[in-house]
Design a protein around this motif. Structure first.
Motif, PDB file in Angstrom:
ATOM      1  N   HIS A 136       0.831  -1.202   0.000  1.00 34.33           N
ATOM      2  CA  HIS A 136       0.000   0.000   0.000  1.00 34.33           C
ATOM      3  C   HIS A 136       0.869   1.257   0.000  1.00 34.33           C
ATOM      4  O   HIS A 136       1.860   1.330   0.709  1.00 34.33           O
ATOM      5  CB  HIS A 136      -0.901  -0.023   1.241  1.00 34.33           C
ATOM      6  N   ILE A 137       0.497   2.229  -0.801  1.00 28.95           N
ATOM      7  CA  ILE A 137       1.159   3.537  -0.801  1.00 28.95           C
ATOM      8  C   ILE A 137       0.217   4.490  -0.084  1.00 28.95           C
ATOM      9  O   ILE A 137      -0.902   4.738  -0.540  1.00 28.95           O
ATOM     10  CB  ILE A 137       1.441   4.033  -2.236  1.00 28.95           C
ATOM     11  N   ALA A 158       4.725  12.859  -1.422  1.00 29.25           N
ATOM     12  CA  ALA A 158       6.152  12.910  -1.749  1.00 29.25           C
ATOM     13  C   ALA A 158       6.374  12.652  -3.246  1.00 29.25           C
ATOM     14  O   ALA A 158       7.203  13.314  -3.876  1.00 29.25           O
ATOM     15  CB  ALA A 158       6.928  11.895  -0.906  1.00 29.25           C
ATOM     16  N   LEU A 159       5.638  11.702  -3.819  1.00 30.84           N
ATOM     17  CA  LEU A 159       5.735  11.440  -5.257  1.00 30.84           C
ATOM     18  C   LEU A 159       5.241  12.651  -6.057  1.00 30.84           C
ATOM     19  O   LEU A 159       5.861  13.049  -7.046  1.00 30.84           O
ATOM     20  CB  LEU A 159       4.934  10.192  -5.633  1.00 30.84           C
ATOM     21  N   LEU A 160       4.143  13.243  -5.611  1.00 32.73           N
ATOM     22  CA  LEU A 160       3.607  14.423  -6.274  1.00 32.73           C
ATOM     23  C   LEU A 160       4.608  15.578  -6.217  1.00 32.73           C
ATOM     24  O   LEU A 160       4.801  16.296  -7.205  1.00 32.73           O
ATOM     25  CB  LEU A 160       2.284  14.830  -5.619  1.00 32.73           C
ATOM     26  N   LEU A 161       5.273  15.738  -5.088  1.00 34.73           N
ATOM     27  CA  LEU A 161       6.296  16.777  -4.947  1.00 34.73           C
ATOM     28  C   LEU A 161       7.430  16.559  -5.956  1.00 34.73           C
ATOM     29  O   LEU A 161       7.921  17.510  -6.565  1.00 34.73           O
ATOM     30  CB  LEU A 161       6.849  16.801  -3.518  1.00 34.73           C
ATOM     31  N   ARG A 162       7.819  15.306  -6.153  1.00 30.68           N
ATOM     32  CA  ARG A 162       8.882  15.010  -7.132  1.00 30.68           C
ATOM     33  C   ARG A 162       8.444  15.378  -8.550  1.00 30.68           C
ATOM     34  O   ARG A 162       9.242  15.871  -9.344  1.00 30.68           O
ATOM     35  CB  ARG A 162       9.292  13.550  -7.027  1.00 30.68           C
ATOM     36  N   ILE A 194       8.656   9.737 -15.089  1.00 32.07           N
ATOM     37  CA  ILE A 194       8.797   8.395 -14.518  1.00 32.07           C
ATOM     38  C   ILE A 194       9.417   8.533 -13.135  1.00 32.07           C
ATOM     39  O   ILE A 194      10.467   9.158 -12.970  1.00 32.07           O
ATOM     40  CB  ILE A 194       9.658   7.494 -15.415  1.00 32.07           C
ATOM     41  N   LEU A 195       8.748   7.964 -12.147  1.00 35.49           N
ATOM     42  CA  LEU A 195       9.195   8.015 -10.763  1.00 35.49           C
ATOM     43  C   LEU A 195       9.632   6.629 -10.322  1.00 35.49           C
ATOM     44  O   LEU A 195       8.920   5.654 -10.562  1.00 35.49           O
ATOM     45  CB  LEU A 195       8.054   8.494  -9.854  1.00 35.49           C
ATOM     46  N   ASP A 196      10.789   6.541  -9.695  1.00 38.03           N
ATOM     47  CA  ASP A 196      11.222   5.281  -9.083  1.00 38.03           C
ATOM     48  C   ASP A 196      10.774   5.298  -7.640  1.00 38.03           C
ATOM     49  O   ASP A 196      11.033   6.260  -6.909  1.00 38.03           O
ATOM     50  CB  ASP A 196      12.744   5.133  -9.169  1.00 38.03           C
ATOM     51  N   VAL A 213       3.721   8.806 -14.856  1.00 42.14           N
ATOM     52  CA  VAL A 213       2.642   9.785 -14.734  1.00 42.14           C
ATOM     53  C   VAL A 213       1.883   9.865 -16.047  1.00 42.14           C
ATOM     54  O   VAL A 213       2.482   9.971 -17.119  1.00 42.14           O
ATOM     55  CB  VAL A 213       3.193  11.178 -14.347  1.00 42.14           C
ATOM     56  N   ILE A 214       0.549   9.775 -15.958  1.00 39.85           N
ATOM     57  CA  ILE A 214      -0.326   9.980 -17.102  1.00 39.85           C
ATOM     58  C   ILE A 214      -1.398  10.991 -16.696  1.00 39.85           C
ATOM     59  O   ILE A 214      -1.621  11.215 -15.507  1.00 39.85           O
ATOM     60  CB  ILE A 214      -0.969   8.663 -17.605  1.00 39.85           C
TER      61      ILE A 214
END
Length: 191
Positions: free
Chosen positions: A29-30, A37-41, A144-146, A154-155
């Motif tokens: 689960h994320i 944090a992913l959105l910030l990146r 693309i996020l790792d 991201v789409i």
């Protein structure tokens, strides 16, 4: 979970072995904090692109009116071409600024409660043996996020896949029409 119907002769989506392995291994689960944090990146990536593009656009504008770009004959279009380029760059700057504004309004909700996919959802898809993970956002397409060994792409809802995912739930099968082919995906998880 729903089964994916694959007609004979249908080719799976092309993915690298690393993307298949990473997507297949992603099951945890994320939480909303990790999503933020992913959105910030994504925002940081777009802000970097914006700074670079603004500098390039200013240089192009300066070049468009520079003395060396003055037409030497009626066939010389250097200044006109530079002006067109500057205009195109200005439009891209405006698009990035709008996209960044839209990203500030994204709510990092937890979709794992069975809610349908929407903006801010992270979705795991499978097409045949290939799996992919996408982050549905209003801007930042192609980023693309790792994350924990998985690649998250991201789409946006403007893309064919993004449109098909809006409202989809875990276990749903979706179809995406691209050019003259239809790609089919099983929605394995929505978070």
């Amino acid at each position: 979970m729903g089964q994916l119907y694959r007609p004979a002769g249908r080719m799976p989506v092309k993915m690298s072995a690393q993307e298949i392995s990473a997507a297949a291994s992603w099951i945890r689960h994320i939480d909303p904090a990790e999503k933020r944090a992913l959105l910030l990146r994504v925002r940081q990536s777009m802000e970097t692109e914006l700074r670079t593009l603004v500098a390039a656009q200013r240089a192009t504008q300066a070049g468009a009116v520079h003395e060396e770009n003055k037409a030497e004959s009626d066939k010389d279009t250097r200044a006109t071409e530079a002006a067109y380029l500057a205009r195109g760059q200005a439009a891209r700057v405006a698009d990035l600024e709008t996209g960044l504004l839209h990203l500030t309004q994204v709510k990092c909700a937890d979709f794992s409660t069975g809610a349908p996919a929407g903006v801010g959802a992270i979705v795991r898809l499978r097409s045949g043996r290939a799996a992919r993970i996408v982050f549905l956002l209003p801007a930042g397409a192609g980023t693309i996020l790792d994350h924990d060994g998985a690649q998250i792409r991201v789409i946006t809802p403007a893309s064919p896949l993004g449109r098909a995912l809006l409202g989809a739930r875990r276990g749903d099968d979706i179809e995406v029409e691209l050019d003259e082919r239809i790609d089919e995906y099983a929605v394995e998880d929505v978070q």
